[in-house]
Design a protein around this motif. Sequence first.
Motif, short mmCIF file in Angstrom:
data_model
loop_
_atom_site.label_atom_id
_atom_site.label_comp_id
_atom_site.label_asym_id
_atom_site.label_seq_id
_atom_site.Cartn_x
_atom_site.Cartn_y
_atom_site.Cartn_z
N ALA A 1 69.82 26.33 13.26
CA ALA A 1 68.65 27.02 13.82
C ALA A 1 67.67 25.91 14.22
CB ALA A 1 68.03 27.96 12.79
N PHE A 2 67.50 25.73 15.53
CA PHE A 2 66.74 24.56 16.00
C PHE A 2 65.56 25.00 16.87
CE2 PHE A 2 70.06 25.35 19.14
CZ PHE A 2 69.38 25.23 20.35
N PRO A 3 64.54 24.14 17.01
CA PRO A 3 63.40 24.52 17.85
C PRO A 3 63.77 24.48 19.33
CG PRO A 3 63.01 22.41 16.70
CD PRO A 3 64.40 22.81 16.39
N VAL A 4 63.61 25.63 19.99
CA VAL A 4 63.81 25.65 21.46
C VAL A 4 62.42 25.39 22.03
CG1 VAL A 4 64.52 26.99 23.47
CG2 VAL A 4 65.76 27.24 21.30
N LYS A 5 62.23 24.17 22.51
CA LYS A 5 60.89 23.72 22.94
C LYS A 5 60.28 24.67 23.97
CE LYS A 5 60.16 18.82 22.73
NZ LYS A 5 60.18 17.61 23.56
N ALA A 6 61.09 25.06 24.95
CA ALA A 6 60.56 25.88 26.04
C ALA A 6 60.05 27.24 25.55
CB ALA A 6 61.64 26.09 27.10
N GLU B 1 59.78 28.31 19.77
CA GLU B 1 60.23 28.94 18.52
C GLU B 1 61.64 28.49 18.14
OE1 GLU B 1 59.93 33.12 19.95
OE2 GLU B 1 62.06 33.20 19.44
N THR B 2 61.98 28.75 16.89
CA THR B 2 63.30 28.37 16.39
C THR B 2 64.31 29.44 16.76
OG1 THR B 2 62.34 27.12 14.60
CG2 THR B 2 64.58 27.89 14.25
N ARG B 3 65.45 29.00 17.27
CA ARG B 3 66.53 29.95 17.59
C ARG B 3 67.84 29.42 17.04
NH1 ARG B 3 65.43 33.07 22.76
NH2 ARG B 3 63.25 33.58 22.43
N ARG B 4 68.75 30.35 16.80
CA ARG B 4 70.13 29.97 16.48
C ARG B 4 70.99 30.54 17.59
NH1 ARG B 4 74.26 31.80 14.49
NH2 ARG B 4 73.35 33.83 14.02
N LEU B 5 71.72 29.70 18.28
CA LEU B 5 72.52 30.17 19.42
C LEU B 5 73.99 30.16 19.03
CD1 LEU B 5 70.65 28.25 22.27
CD2 LEU B 5 70.28 30.59 21.49
N GLU B 6 74.76 31.04 19.65
CA GLU B 6 76.18 31.16 19.28
C GLU B 6 77.04 30.93 20.50
OE1 GLU B 6 76.41 35.14 17.74
OE2 GLU B 6 75.25 34.65 15.95
N HIS B 7 76.77 29.84 21.21
CA HIS B 7 77.45 29.61 22.48
C HIS B 7 77.90 28.15 22.61
CE1 HIS B 7 76.68 33.58 24.12
NE2 HIS B 7 75.62 33.54 23.33
N VAL B 8 78.94 27.99 23.41
CA VAL B 8 79.62 26.70 23.42
C VAL B 8 78.77 25.59 24.02
CG1 VAL B 8 80.83 26.98 25.66
CG2 VAL B 8 81.93 25.76 23.78
N ASP B 9 77.95 25.91 25.00
CA ASP B 9 77.14 24.86 25.62
C ASP B 9 76.16 24.26 24.61
OD1 ASP B 9 76.31 23.46 28.15
OD2 ASP B 9 74.40 24.40 27.62
N VAL C 1 66.79 23.13 11.34
CA VAL C 1 66.70 21.69 11.66
C VAL C 1 65.49 21.45 12.56
CG1 VAL C 1 69.17 21.19 11.44
CG2 VAL C 1 68.28 21.97 13.65
N ASN C 2 65.08 20.16 12.62
CA ASN C 2 63.97 19.81 13.50
C ASN C 2 64.51 19.36 14.87
OD1 ASN C 2 64.91 17.20 13.19
ND2 ASN C 2 63.37 16.62 11.67
N GLY C 3 63.64 18.83 15.70
CA GLY C 3 64.04 18.43 17.05
C GLY C 3 65.07 17.31 17.08
N MET C 4 65.25 16.62 15.93
CA MET C 4 66.30 15.60 15.86
C MET C 4 67.56 16.20 15.22
SD MET C 4 64.75 13.19 17.30
CE MET C 4 65.28 11.51 17.01
N LEU C 5 67.54 17.51 15.03
CA LEU C 5 68.67 18.26 14.45
C LEU C 5 68.91 17.89 12.97
CD1 LEU C 5 70.87 18.07 17.65
CD2 LEU C 5 69.53 20.01 16.86
N GLN C 6 67.81 17.46 12.35
CA GLN C 6 67.86 17.02 10.95
C GLN C 6 67.36 18.16 10.08
OE1 GLN C 6 65.00 13.93 10.35
NE2 GLN C 6 66.41 12.74 9.07
N HIS D 1 73.54 15.29 21.13
CA HIS D 1 72.21 14.85 20.76
C HIS D 1 72.17 14.32 19.32
CE1 HIS D 1 67.96 14.73 21.87
NE2 HIS D 1 67.76 14.81 20.57
N VAL D 2 72.89 14.97 18.44
CA VAL D 2 72.79 14.55 17.03
C VAL D 2 73.32 13.13 16.85
CG1 VAL D 2 75.02 15.34 16.03
CG2 VAL D 2 72.93 15.50 14.69
N VAL D 3 74.35 12.79 17.61
CA VAL D 3 74.92 11.44 17.47
C VAL D 3 73.89 10.40 17.94
CG1 VAL D 3 76.79 9.90 18.19
CG2 VAL D 3 77.27 12.31 17.68
N ALA D 4 73.21 10.70 19.04
CA ALA D 4 72.15 9.79 19.50
C ALA D 4 71.02 9.73 18.47
CB ALA D 4 71.62 10.28 20.84
N ALA D 5 70.67 10.89 17.91
CA ALA D 5 69.57 10.94 16.93
C ALA D 5 69.89 10.10 15.69
CB ALA D 5 69.28 12.39 16.53
N ILE D 6 71.17 10.07 15.30
CA ILE D 6 71.56 9.32 14.11
C ILE D 6 71.76 7.83 14.43
CG2 ILE D 6 73.41 9.00 12.40
CD1 ILE D 6 73.83 12.06 12.47
#
Length: 426
Positions: free
Chosen positions: A299-304, A307-315, A280-285, A323-328
């Motif tokens: 798998a989203f761009p971690v700006k800091a 690069e693109t990462r896929r995280l497996e954590h609750v936060d 997905v892009n920075g809008m999670l699209q 964020h996705v709800v705001a983006a939509i």
Amino acid sequence: MGRAFVYVILGGGVAAGYAALEFVKKGVSHGELCIISDEPVAPYERPALSKGFLLPEAAARLPSFHTCVGANEERLTPKWYKENGIEVVLGTGVKSADVKRKTLLTTTGETISYKFLIVATGARALKLEEFGVSGSDAENVCYLRDIADANRLVNVIQSCPEGNAVVIGGGYIGMECAASLVINKINVTMVFPEEHCMARLFTTKIANYYEEYYKSRGVNFVKGTVLSSFDFDSNGKVTAVNLRDGSTLSVDMVVVGIGIRPNTGLFEGQLTLEKGGIKVNGMLQSSNSSVYAIGDVAAFPVKAFGETRRLEHVDSARKSAKHVVAAIMEPDKTGEFDYIPFFYSRIFTLSWQFYGDNVGEVIYFGDMSGSAFGAYWVSKGHLVGAFLEGGNKEEYEAIAKVTRLRPAIEDLTELERQGLGYAVTV
Ligand code: FAD
Ligand code: NDP
């Protein structure tokens, strides 16, 4: 048979629950939002399953840990979804998706169409069979991903009081389940292929601290080897674990935590995948503009990190959901997702948090023989990661903040001298 919704969330886990709350906060109308989940219960805080759920006394049970209690938000019970006009289709899998037609086909034969789809399908536990070992179906071999697994694990624990368990895997599930088994008075041996536990995050020094603590609680470690086969009794129950190093461990039960695979199967060939997840892009699209992805599957761009990462954590599941709800719903007011990875665990009376990235040089601080200690990671002249065991609220907030700021570090010795004080005063 078919129904149409403006918004559909596919999957009913952590990310789905937090997205639902955000939709309501942003004023979604009754009848616009649908959640489809193959789990039989409304979204809940999955982290509870390896912690409070496994306690021998006063164990956590639903409805106490429905989302979004984990972030001190409202607890979303089935009644809440009803009152807010959200259609929650439980116990129903989606068996195929057609992103061109914008439809999902469920296991009950219903076609559900959407204007916007949020994929929040999470991940599945890897099975031993995928590593060439059979026996996952034995009644005393346990995995832990969902509430059905957790109920089964509790039953197996109760079936062998003061028995012997082998925990396969030295990652999060292995560490948290080993601690919970000890609290249940089960004798635990942990078996994993690496030199130390939590190998992807911890340094040897940090891992040693936890391993020593676990040993003091009676846990045995067998490192640098893997399971090669099980022995079974005539009822198909596992009685022993055979290791590749030639040794054998007698067991009453086995817990397996050897990693996960994101549930991307419905979208293979339809959406671009990366790092095992939906890119997905920075809008999670995703690569299809009507389809978004959040949580473990994204798998989203971690700006800091650039690069693109896929995280497996609750936060990250919670924050990407928000964020996705705001983006939509408010695309013009919403910027790109700017997320600093945050991982944590609570085991026995210990508790740690980690922010950022574990690359570069490691600078330790604090007293490993006392209760609070930590480490910074410095890469290319900047502080990029921070770990803290036994901190208080302000200290954890400080390491979160310093990691976000990525300050330039000129003098590593000075950073070491200041230790946690550096984060607190920056
Ligand atoms: P999930 O919560 O896994 O939800 C995915 C949902 O989609 C599930 O309901 C699934 O059944 C459903 N689904 C999948 N495919 C389909 C389909 N085809 N049709 C219908 N439904 C489908 N992280 C931490 O940071 N800290 C912790 O302490 C921690 N503890 C954990 C403890 C355990 C036991 C586990 C298993 C995980 C833990 N995690 C922890 C990780 C965290 O829970 C996950 O990162 C988080 O749940 C991801 O949220 P998600 O919504 O992306 O996926
Ligand atoms: P992890 O990826 O954390 O750990 C898997 C562990 O199993 C690693 O040590 C891995 O070694 C090892 N392993 C891999 N293959 C084998 C094998 N054949 N035999 C023995 N060991 C093997 O996954 P988990 O299963 O522990 O956790 C599942 C998911 O749940 C993860 O997404 C995790 O983030 C999440 N979770 C998070 C928690 C938290 O954040 N506090 C708590 C509980 C779960 P190697 O590194 O060499 O592959």
